[in-house]
Design a protein around this motif. Structure first.
Motif, short mmCIF file in Angstrom:
data_model
loop_
_atom_site.label_atom_id
_atom_site.label_comp_id
_atom_site.label_asym_id
_atom_site.label_seq_id
_atom_site.Cartn_x
_atom_site.Cartn_y
_atom_site.Cartn_z
N THR A 199 -28.78 23.71 -7.18
CA THR A 199 -29.23 25.02 -6.74
C THR A 199 -29.04 26.04 -7.86
O THR A 199 -27.93 26.22 -8.36
CB THR A 199 -28.45 25.47 -5.49
OG1 THR A 199 -28.65 24.51 -4.46
CG2 THR A 199 -28.93 26.84 -5.01
N GLU A 200 -30.13 26.67 -8.26
CA GLU A 200 -30.10 27.78 -9.23
C GLU A 200 -30.13 29.08 -8.44
O GLU A 200 -30.91 29.23 -7.51
CB GLU A 200 -31.34 27.74 -10.13
CG GLU A 200 -31.44 26.55 -11.04
CD GLU A 200 -32.72 26.61 -11.84
OE1 GLU A 200 -32.78 27.40 -12.80
OE2 GLU A 200 -33.66 25.88 -11.48
N ARG A 201 -29.28 30.03 -8.82
CA ARG A 201 -29.20 31.32 -8.14
C ARG A 201 -29.34 32.44 -9.16
O ARG A 201 -28.94 32.30 -10.31
CB ARG A 201 -27.87 31.47 -7.42
CG ARG A 201 -27.65 30.44 -6.35
CD ARG A 201 -26.37 30.70 -5.57
NE ARG A 201 -26.13 29.68 -4.60
CZ ARG A 201 -26.72 29.58 -3.42
NH1 ARG A 201 -27.61 30.47 -3.07
NH2 ARG A 201 -26.42 28.60 -2.59
N ARG A 202 -29.86 33.57 -8.69
CA ARG A 202 -29.95 34.76 -9.52
C ARG A 202 -29.97 35.99 -8.63
O ARG A 202 -30.37 35.94 -7.47
CB ARG A 202 -31.19 34.73 -10.43
CG ARG A 202 -32.48 34.70 -9.65
CD ARG A 202 -33.66 34.50 -10.56
NE ARG A 202 -34.88 34.48 -9.75
CZ ARG A 202 -36.07 34.30 -10.24
NH1 ARG A 202 -36.25 34.13 -11.53
NH2 ARG A 202 -37.13 34.30 -9.45
N CYS A 203 -29.52 37.11 -9.19
CA CYS A 203 -29.53 38.40 -8.51
C CYS A 203 -30.01 39.46 -9.50
O CYS A 203 -29.84 39.31 -10.71
CB CYS A 203 -28.13 38.79 -8.03
SG CYS A 203 -27.48 37.75 -6.71
N TYR A 204 -30.58 40.51 -8.97
CA TYR A 204 -31.06 41.60 -9.81
C TYR A 204 -31.22 42.87 -8.99
O TYR A 204 -31.40 42.83 -7.77
CB TYR A 204 -32.38 41.25 -10.50
CG TYR A 204 -33.39 40.60 -9.60
CD1 TYR A 204 -34.34 41.35 -8.90
CD2 TYR A 204 -33.39 39.21 -9.43
CE1 TYR A 204 -35.25 40.74 -8.06
CE2 TYR A 204 -34.31 38.60 -8.60
CZ TYR A 204 -35.24 39.36 -7.92
OH TYR A 204 -36.14 38.76 -7.07
N VAL A 254 -44.35 51.47 -14.06
CA VAL A 254 -43.18 51.25 -14.90
C VAL A 254 -42.11 50.65 -13.98
O VAL A 254 -42.06 50.95 -12.79
CB VAL A 254 -42.70 52.56 -15.58
CG1 VAL A 254 -42.24 53.57 -14.58
CG2 VAL A 254 -41.63 52.29 -16.61
N PHE A 255 -41.30 49.75 -14.52
CA PHE A 255 -40.28 49.13 -13.69
C PHE A 255 -39.01 48.90 -14.49
O PHE A 255 -39.02 48.92 -15.72
CB PHE A 255 -40.78 47.79 -13.11
CG PHE A 255 -41.07 46.76 -14.15
CD1 PHE A 255 -40.07 45.91 -14.61
CD2 PHE A 255 -42.34 46.63 -14.69
CE1 PHE A 255 -40.33 44.95 -15.58
CE2 PHE A 255 -42.61 45.66 -15.66
CZ PHE A 255 -41.61 44.83 -16.09
N THR A 256 -37.93 48.69 -13.77
CA THR A 256 -36.68 48.27 -14.40
C THR A 256 -36.07 47.13 -13.60
O THR A 256 -36.17 47.10 -12.37
CB THR A 256 -35.68 49.43 -14.55
OG1 THR A 256 -34.59 49.00 -15.35
CG2 THR A 256 -35.17 49.93 -13.23
N PHE A 257 -35.47 46.20 -14.33
CA PHE A 257 -34.69 45.12 -13.74
C PHE A 257 -33.32 45.14 -14.40
O PHE A 257 -33.21 45.25 -15.62
CB PHE A 257 -35.34 43.75 -13.98
CG PHE A 257 -36.47 43.47 -13.05
CD1 PHE A 257 -36.26 42.84 -11.84
CD2 PHE A 257 -37.75 43.86 -13.39
CE1 PHE A 257 -37.31 42.60 -10.98
CE2 PHE A 257 -38.81 43.62 -12.54
CZ PHE A 257 -38.60 42.99 -11.32
N ILE A 258 -32.29 45.02 -13.57
CA ILE A 258 -30.91 44.93 -14.05
C ILE A 258 -30.38 43.59 -13.58
O ILE A 258 -30.42 43.28 -12.38
CB ILE A 258 -30.05 46.09 -13.51
CG1 ILE A 258 -30.64 47.42 -13.98
CG2 ILE A 258 -28.59 45.93 -13.94
CD1 ILE A 258 -30.02 48.65 -13.34
N PHE A 267 -25.17 44.98 -5.44
CA PHE A 267 -25.56 44.02 -6.45
C PHE A 267 -24.34 43.29 -7.01
O PHE A 267 -24.31 42.05 -7.07
CB PHE A 267 -26.32 44.74 -7.56
CG PHE A 267 -26.54 43.94 -8.81
CD1 PHE A 267 -27.46 42.91 -8.85
CD2 PHE A 267 -25.83 44.23 -9.96
CE1 PHE A 267 -27.67 42.18 -10.01
CE2 PHE A 267 -26.03 43.52 -11.13
CZ PHE A 267 -26.95 42.49 -11.15
N ASN A 268 -23.31 44.03 -7.41
CA ASN A 268 -22.10 43.42 -7.97
C ASN A 268 -21.41 42.51 -6.95
O ASN A 268 -20.90 41.44 -7.32
CB ASN A 268 -21.14 44.49 -8.48
CG ASN A 268 -21.59 45.07 -9.80
OD1 ASN A 268 -22.23 44.40 -10.61
ND2 ASN A 268 -21.27 46.34 -10.03
#
Length: 187
Positions: free
Chosen positions: A53-58, A74-78, A177-178
């Motif tokens: 399982t691969e996981r990601r958050c943003y 325009v966009f932002t990803f953190i 998010f954190n």
């Protein structure tokens, strides 16, 4: 019309928009967390790769400021880094920011300003390390003081644009998010 911004969010960045073959699609990722904080979204998803399982958050913010026929956004990803964050601003080619046109304002005071205009002259601005940490701290501090991320520029169609992103909900979005990154062991 509401589906257009959602579609843009899915297609806007390689962080969420490519399948295993590199095609621009949502691919095999399945969301297991989404919480909105104003126009900031805290999101996490996962997929299976060879039984792992691969996981990601943003965190993301997508601003479709000009609809068809002169579509522009325009966009932002953190995203999390082992130590801190990676911040990616997606800026359309041929966008021209004014001098001092990328900053955080709290009332009449500028609390942060992008001094490297080369960043805004390419299609993507990416920060990690101290630059990302400083920017995140400036965004989060704004929850105590009504503040906006100002983007003052001419878009790719030559139209003057003045965007003001409300930063009041950012600290709560960052906390969520954190927490999600911690729960998933992504840092």
């Amino acid at each position: 019309m509401r589906t257009i911004p959602l579609l843009l969010c899915l297609l806007a960045s390689p962080v969420i928009a490519q399948d295993r073959a590199g095609n621009d699609t949502a691919g095999e990722w399945r969301f297991d967390h989404h919480k909105a904080f104003g126009l900031w979204d805290s999101m996490c998803d996962w997929r299976e790769t060879d039984g792992i399982t691969e996981r990601r958050c943003y965190l993301r913010y997508v601003d479709v400021f000009s609809p068809r026929p002169k579509f522009a956004a325009v966009f932002t990803f953190i995203t999390p880094e082992p130590q801190g964050y990676k911040i990616e601003f997606g800026i359309e080619p041929n966008t021209l920011y004014k001098k001092g046109g990328f900053r955080i304002d709290a009332g009449d005071t500028t609390t942060w300003q992008l001094d490297d205009i080369n960043c805004t002259r390419i299609a993507t601005c990416t920060w990690t390390g101290n630059a990302a940490d400083t920017f995140i701290a400036a965004l989060a501090a704004s929850s105590d003081d009504p503040a906006v991320l100002v983007q003052d520029f001419f878009d790719r169609h030559g139209q003057e644009q003045l965007l003001k992103w409300d930063l009041t909900p950012f600290a709560a979005a960052l906390a969520d998010f954190n927490a999600q990154v911690g729960e998933r062991g992504l840092r």
